[in-house]
Design a protein around this motif. Structure first.
Motif: not given
Length: 227
Positions: A31, A71, A74-75, A90, A92, A128, A130-131, A144
């Motif tokens: 991850q 980005l 998201y992280i 989510q 990544i 990578c 993204q889920t 992504m």
């Protein structure tokens, strides 16, 4: 699977026969973390907007695929969920391979470079995915999805996709995967069909920033797969 005519591009990117025969590359998947953000930014934009790869949208979509602040957001959200022991909405995943040895100024490999040793192996991020958990938790979407052009067609994308499928199925109970595939990219549509995704012939999703498109009528095809 239903096929229909696709918009014709002047010079659509193609997967070359040499790329199709590229040797498979072993990779590790984990991850993403905050420290990965700057490298991930480069990887994603190289895959979507760069040259030399068969997944590029260069010439079809203007601007960057993602900006650093988005980005990073998201992280950050993923890490905050982890700290609170709650299930993230989510995840990544990133793919890493052993980094190539650095060369001396004279072009020879450094004989004293021990980065390949089993206990001290320097890794390079090359891809990578993204889920994203669906609103009703019975599906998950994937986006992504990027692999550096120099590592494409070496099996890394398939490994990332399988990891994303597995996570969505085991952690969220998802039974269906959803992929939004840019319609002009016929090679990508065929690749997703190859790994089990199906388009029903009618489901589309609008591109969120039509002003960035060479042809504003282009859309995403909504493709699905049972997990």
């Amino acid at each position: 699977t239903i096929h229909s005519s696709l918009p014709q591009l002047p010079h659509p990117p193609q997967m070359s026969s040499s790329a199709e025969r590229k040797q498979r590359v072993e990779c590790l998947v984990r991850q993403a973390q905050s420290r990965d953000a700057s490298v991930l930014y480069d990887v994603i934009n190289a895959a979507y907007r760069g040259t030399g790869g068969w997944t590029t949208e260069a010439g079809m979509v203007a601007g960057k695929r993602i900006e650093p602040d988005q980005l990073g957001k998201y992280i950050h959200e993923i890490e905050e969920a982890s700290k609170s022991n709650s299930s993230p909405s989510q995840v990544i995943f990133i793919a890493e391979v052993p980094a190539l040895k650095k060369k001396k100024e004279n072009g020879d490999a450094d004989d004293h470079d021990d980065s390949d040793s089993s206990n001290n192996k320097e890794m390079e991020i090359v891809g990578c995915i993204q889920t994203i958990r669906g609103d009703h938790h019975d599906d998950a979407s994937f986006g992504m999805f990027a692999v550096l052009p120099s590592y494409q067609s070496a099996g890394i994308g398939r490994v990332l996709l399988e990891e994303a499928h597995s996570y969505a199925k085991t952690q969220w109970g998802a039974t269906q995967g959803v992929m939004y595939v840019f319609e002009p990219r016929s090679e990508l549509l065929r690749w997703y069909e190859k790994v089990g995704y199906v388009w029903d012939g009618v489901s589309y999703k609008d591109y969120p920033h039509t002003h960035m498109l060479t042809d504003p009528s282009w859309k995403f095809r909504v493709m699905r797969k049972q997990l």
